[in-house]
Design a protein around this motif. Structure first.
Motif, PDB file in Angstrom:
ATOM      1  N   VAL A  50       0.617  -3.202  -7.650  1.00 40.36           N
ATOM      2  CA  VAL A  50      -0.457  -3.592  -6.730  1.00 40.36           C
ATOM      3  C   VAL A  50      -0.095  -3.196  -5.309  1.00 40.36           C
ATOM      4  N   ARG A  51       1.157  -3.425  -4.931  1.00 42.89           N
ATOM      5  CA  ARG A  51       1.596  -3.042  -3.584  1.00 42.89           C
ATOM      6  C   ARG A  51       1.546  -1.527  -3.407  1.00 42.89           C
ATOM      7  N   ALA A  52       1.914  -0.792  -4.460  1.00 38.62           N
ATOM      8  CA  ALA A  52       1.860   0.661  -4.373  1.00 38.62           C
ATOM      9  C   ALA A  52       0.422   1.157  -4.195  1.00 38.62           C
ATOM     10  N   ALA A  53      -0.527   0.525  -4.904  1.00 36.79           N
ATOM     11  CA  ALA A  53      -1.931   0.908  -4.754  1.00 36.79           C
ATOM     12  C   ALA A  53      -2.429   0.610  -3.345  1.00 36.79           C
ATOM     13  N   GLY A  55      -3.764   3.318  -0.185  1.00 35.08           N
ATOM     14  CA  GLY A  55      -5.096   3.200   0.388  1.00 35.08           C
ATOM     15  C   GLY A  55      -6.201   2.941  -0.603  1.00 35.08           C
ATOM     16  N   VAL A  56      -5.889   2.431  -1.774  1.00 34.67           N
ATOM     17  CA  VAL A  56      -6.913   2.118  -2.764  1.00 34.67           C
ATOM     18  C   VAL A  56      -7.730   0.928  -2.272  1.00 34.67           C
ATOM     19  N   ARG A  57      -9.019   0.994  -2.470  1.00 34.03           N
ATOM     20  CA  ARG A  57      -9.893  -0.071  -1.999  1.00 34.03           C
ATOM     21  C   ARG A  57      -9.602  -1.377  -2.732  1.00 34.03           C
ATOM     22  N   PRO A  58      -9.800  -2.535  -2.041  1.00 35.92           N
ATOM     23  CA  PRO A  58      -9.436  -3.826  -2.646  1.00 35.92           C
ATOM     24  C   PRO A  58     -10.110  -4.101  -3.990  1.00 35.92           C
ATOM     25  N   LEU A  87     -10.239  -4.397 -10.087  1.00 36.23           N
ATOM     26  CA  LEU A  87     -10.835  -3.944 -11.339  1.00 36.23           C
ATOM     27  C   LEU A  87      -9.921  -3.029 -12.146  1.00 36.23           C
ATOM     28  N   ARG A  88      -9.065  -2.268 -11.483  1.00 35.14           N
ATOM     29  CA  ARG A  88      -8.254  -1.264 -12.171  1.00 35.14           C
ATOM     30  C   ARG A  88      -6.799  -1.673 -12.383  1.00 35.14           C
TER      31      ARG A  88
END
Length: 310
Positions: free
Chosen positions: A196-199, A203-206, A211-212
């Motif tokens: 989760v921290r890597a995402a 810059g992955v959207r919250p 969801l992913r």
């Protein structure tokens, strides 16, 4: 002539095995293997499959529809013409059982799926965003948990003429809170994981993270709750229809059949016995399947510890 001495092979080390190591099973095959070794779960699957086949193909064995009336056979016991007998209005109980079980299954599965989706999105979203969003979501959940939802369900479904689609809607609206709170509690630990921290760093959207990356890691919890949610929905729908607040005539469900048969348990026991038996078989099968899934997905269970052996 000199003798040749063949050296004796070294004994294998303790714990060593001959041959190449056994291939590791994938997680899906491992879960399936654990589930398949649970006899109770397999019995539950067999019963559920038979019930589904009954709803799909049961109507082929009678020329009566659940709305047809036979005025020459009022409250007739089971026989060659009417397999499950008839009710006071001359309706074929077998045809009603096929349609009633089908209606109850459609309501139960639809409500369970919608409830799990709603609970997963709200619970995981509240855990990930935290702060005011989390506090507001938990406040709403706790408020709805103390509201007498059964009275509201009865009032809404009764005023809207007992349409089963309305019943699905109200059961979903008032059925997601407990599951959402469990998902929130589990998701509070998942939001601290490295992936989760890597995402977030990438810059992955919250909401895409929710969801992913969070919800997919709740798969075992969601599947077990989905299965057990079918049982809870069947019981809720049956209770509401039994009291006259659920499915209404001319439609038929297991609850309406039970309501019709309560006044004639002694004089015409088949009117209550057949739908009651279907309700028992459905709830028992889904409970056994849910227990089997819980054992298969839980790494600390006895089944998992023994490699799926009972």
């Amino acid at each position: 002539m000199a003798m040749t001495v063949t050296p004796r092979p070294e004994p294998p080390a303790p714990g060593a095995t001959n041959g190449p190591p056994a291939p590791r099973l994938g997680s899906g095959r491992l879960y399936l293997r654990r589930f398949a070794r649970n006899r109770g779960a397999l019995i539950g699957v067999a019963i559920f499959v038979l019930l589904v086949l009954f709803t799909v193909f049961g109507g082929l064995f009678t020329h009566y529809a659940y709305t047809d009336t036979d005025f020459t056979a009022l409250t007739q016991p089971p026989g060659a013409t009417h397999y499950f007998g008839t009710n006071q209005g001359g309706n074929d109980v077998y045809a009603e059982a096929v349609h009633g079980l089908q209606r109850s299954l459609v309501i139960a599965v639809t409500v369970s799926v919608l409830t799990i989706v709603l609970a997963a999105v709200i619970g995981a979203g509240a855990a990930y965003f935290g702060g005011r969003v989390e506090k507001l979501t938990l406040t709403v959940i706790h408020f709805l948990l103390v509201v007498p939802s059964f009275l509201i369900l009865a009032l809404v479904s009764h005023r809207l003429a007992g349409d089963w689609r309305v019943l699905v809607l109200v059961l979903t609206v008032f059925g997601w809170m407990s599951t959402a709170r469990v998902i929130w509690a589990v998701s509070t630990s998942l939001r601290e994981r490295d992936y989760v921290r890597a995402a977030e760093f990438m810059g992955v959207r919250p909401w895409r993270i929710v969801l992913r990356h969070i919800i997919p890691n709740l798969g075992s919890l969601l599947i077990v709750n989905l299965t057990l949610g079918v049982v809870a929905t069947v019981l809720s729908e049956t209770a509401l229809s039994f009291l006259g607040f659920g499915v209404q005539t001319p439609d038929v469900s297991l609850g309406t059949m039970l309501a019709d048969g309560t006044g004639t348990i002694t004089s015409a026991p088949w009117l209550f016995g057949f739908p009651a038996g279907l309700v028992v078989l459905l709830t028992v099968s889904m409970t056994l399947i849910g227990d089997g899934l819980r054992d298969a997905f839980d790494p600390t269970s006895t089944t998992a510890a023994l490699g799926g052996r009972r």
